[in-house]
Design a protein around this motif. Structure first.
Motif, PDB file in Angstrom:
ATOM      1  N   PRO A   1      27.405 -10.413 -11.718  1.00 33.81           N
ATOM      2  CA  PRO A   1      27.467  -9.899 -12.837  1.00 33.81           C
ATOM      3  C   PRO A   1      25.907  -9.529 -13.178  1.00 33.81           C
ATOM      4  O   PRO A   1      25.000 -10.251 -12.602  1.00 33.81           O
ATOM      5  CB  PRO A   1      27.912 -10.873 -13.755  1.00 33.81           C
ATOM      6  N   ARG A   2      25.998  -8.682 -14.313  1.00 37.91           N
ATOM      7  CA  ARG A   2      24.349  -8.506 -15.012  1.00 37.91           C
ATOM      8  C   ARG A   2      24.654  -8.308 -16.467  1.00 37.91           C
ATOM      9  O   ARG A   2      25.721  -8.163 -17.031  1.00 37.91           O
ATOM     10  CB  ARG A   2      23.960  -7.127 -14.554  1.00 37.91           C
ATOM     11  N   HIS A   3      23.490  -8.322 -17.021  1.00 45.37           N
ATOM     12  CA  HIS A   3      23.598  -8.298 -18.392  1.00 45.37           C
ATOM     13  C   HIS A   3      24.087  -6.768 -18.924  1.00 45.37           C
ATOM     14  O   HIS A   3      23.777  -5.978 -18.611  1.00 45.37           O
ATOM     15  CB  HIS A   3      22.314  -8.533 -19.127  1.00 45.37           C
ATOM     16  N   GLY A   4      24.969  -7.057 -20.093  1.00 43.50           N
ATOM     17  CA  GLY A   4      25.763  -5.735 -20.622  1.00 43.50           C
ATOM     18  C   GLY A   4      24.930  -5.389 -22.158  1.00 43.50           C
ATOM     19  O   GLY A   4      24.845  -4.174 -22.450  1.00 43.50           O
ATOM     20  N   GLY A   5      24.566  -6.541 -22.556  1.00 41.06           N
ATOM     21  CA  GLY A   5      24.108  -6.074 -23.965  1.00 41.06           C
ATOM     22  C   GLY A   5      23.898  -7.691 -24.589  1.00 41.06           C
ATOM     23  O   GLY A   5      23.817  -8.709 -24.046  1.00 41.06           O
ATOM     24  N   ARG A   6      24.109  -7.620 -26.021  1.00 35.88           N
ATOM     25  CA  ARG A   6      24.036  -8.882 -26.837  1.00 35.88           C
ATOM     26  C   ARG A   6      24.950  -9.598 -26.747  1.00 35.88           C
ATOM     27  O   ARG A   6      26.139  -9.461 -27.269  1.00 35.88           O
ATOM     28  CB  ARG A   6      23.704  -8.476 -28.393  1.00 35.88           C
ATOM     29  N   ASN A   7      24.924 -10.766 -25.928  1.00 34.20           N
ATOM     30  CA  ASN A   7      25.916 -12.049 -25.651  1.00 34.20           C
ATOM     31  C   ASN A   7      27.046 -11.331 -24.886  1.00 34.20           C
ATOM     32  O   ASN A   7      28.336 -11.984 -25.223  1.00 34.20           O
ATOM     33  CB  ASN A   7      26.269 -12.519 -26.897  1.00 34.20           C
ATOM     34  N   TRP A   8      26.942 -10.596 -23.852  1.00 36.77           N
ATOM     35  CA  TRP A   8      27.957 -10.146 -22.911  1.00 36.77           C
ATOM     36  C   TRP A   8      27.475  -9.734 -21.490  1.00 36.77           C
ATOM     37  O   TRP A   8      26.466  -9.160 -21.751  1.00 36.77           O
ATOM     38  CB  TRP A   8      28.875  -9.158 -23.638  1.00 36.77           C
ATOM     39  N   ILE A   9      28.252 -10.034 -20.566  1.00 33.31           N
ATOM     40  CA  ILE A   9      27.839  -9.238 -19.226  1.00 33.31           C
ATOM     41  C   ILE A   9      28.899  -8.558 -18.700  1.00 33.31           C
ATOM     42  O   ILE A   9      29.849  -8.411 -19.166  1.00 33.31           O
ATOM     43  CB  ILE A   9      27.709 -10.692 -18.347  1.00 33.31           C
ATOM     44  N   ARG A  10      28.407  -7.586 -17.883  1.00 38.37           N
ATOM     45  CA  ARG A  10      29.492  -6.723 -17.107  1.00 38.37           C
ATOM     46  C   ARG A  10      29.433  -6.986 -15.509  1.00 38.37           C
ATOM     47  O   ARG A  10      28.392  -7.567 -14.970  1.00 38.37           O
ATOM     48  CB  ARG A  10      28.926  -5.275 -17.515  1.00 38.37           C
ATOM     49  N   ILE A  11      30.544  -6.834 -15.186  1.00 37.94           N
ATOM     50  CA  ILE A  11      30.927  -7.035 -13.717  1.00 37.94           C
ATOM     51  C   ILE A  11      31.498  -5.800 -13.224  1.00 37.94           C
ATOM     52  O   ILE A  11      32.524  -5.154 -13.695  1.00 37.94           O
ATOM     53  CB  ILE A  11      32.034  -8.096 -13.431  1.00 37.94           C
ATOM     54  N   ASP A  12      30.684  -4.755 -12.324  1.00 36.65           N
ATOM     55  CA  ASP A  12      30.981  -3.567 -11.770  1.00 36.65           C
ATOM     56  C   ASP A  12      32.306  -3.799 -11.039  1.00 36.65           C
ATOM     57  O   ASP A  12      32.686  -4.784 -10.367  1.00 36.65           O
ATOM     58  CB  ASP A  12      29.971  -3.105 -10.967  1.00 36.65           C
ATOM     59  N   PHE A  13      33.276  -2.711 -11.263  1.00 38.15           N
ATOM     60  CA  PHE A  13      34.593  -2.510 -10.521  1.00 38.15           C
ATOM     61  C   PHE A  13      35.038  -1.387 -10.288  1.00 38.15           C
ATOM     62  O   PHE A  13      34.493  -0.184 -10.760  1.00 38.15           O
ATOM     63  CB  PHE A  13      35.629  -3.115 -11.829  1.00 38.15           C
TER      64      PHE A  13
END
Length: 183
Positions: free
Chosen positions: A62-74
């Motif tokens: 995972p990596r940071h997506g923005g303020r208080n969320w992350i993203r997991i590429d799919f």
């Protein structure tokens, strides 16, 4: 802020991604956020990202997506899964979305496999298609006091377990969907 612009093989614009170097860079002007809360949220996600391990061999970290969320590429057509903490809720959650021309096909495909998905992901998943936006959403959440440090361990464990479930369950289904959709 770093901006990455992706193009399709045909040279058409595909997506834009932004990643902030400074936490303050992602705060919309005119809104007031407590810098200490922002720092603590970033520390929570930094800790989670550093410890997160996926069972599926193709799943990236995972990596940071923005303020208080992350993203997991799919894989497409989902592109990424979001893991978020919503203090005002208060709850945490995971959300996978797909839009565009394949969204309805994907929704129908997954809906045919809904009982399998519910057995793997849990009976509490949200699975909807919005005709107005042509968007499919698959999500799950846990009601919890997000900003209480006493719950951080539980939040980390919940994200780790459920992100793994999403990856292990959805990746093979997306592969099957891509194969059946290309025929």
């Amino acid at each position: 802020i770093t901006k990455t612009i992706y193009f399709s093989p045909e040279g058409e614009h595909a997506s834009i991604e932004e990643e902030a170097d400074e936490i303050s860079d992602v705060i919309p002007s005119g809104k007031k956020y407590d810098p200490e809360i922002i720092k603590k949220n970033r520390e929570f996600w930094d800790d989670f990202i550093s410890k997160c391990k996926f069972e599926h061999p193709d799943q990236s970290s995972p990596r940071h997506g923005g303020r208080n969320w992350i993203r997991i590429d799919f894989p497409s057509p989902i592109k990424w899964i979001s893991a978020y903490r919503y203090v005002a809720g208060p709850y945490i959650g995971i959300s996978a979305r797909a839009g565009g021309e394949d969204a309805k096909k994907l929704f129908d495909f997954l809906n045919e496999r809904k009982s399998y998905m519910m057995s793997e992901l849990g009976a509490d998943i949200n699975f909807i298609f919005d005709d107005a936006t042509n968007e499919m959403t698959l999500g799950e959440r846990l009601d919890i006091q997000v900003d209480d440090p006493e719950t951080f361990k539980l939040q980390n464990e919940w994200f780790q377990e459920n992100l793994n479930k999403f990856s292990n369950t959805l990746r093979p289904l997306l592969k099957e969907f891509s194969t059946s959709n290309s025929k």
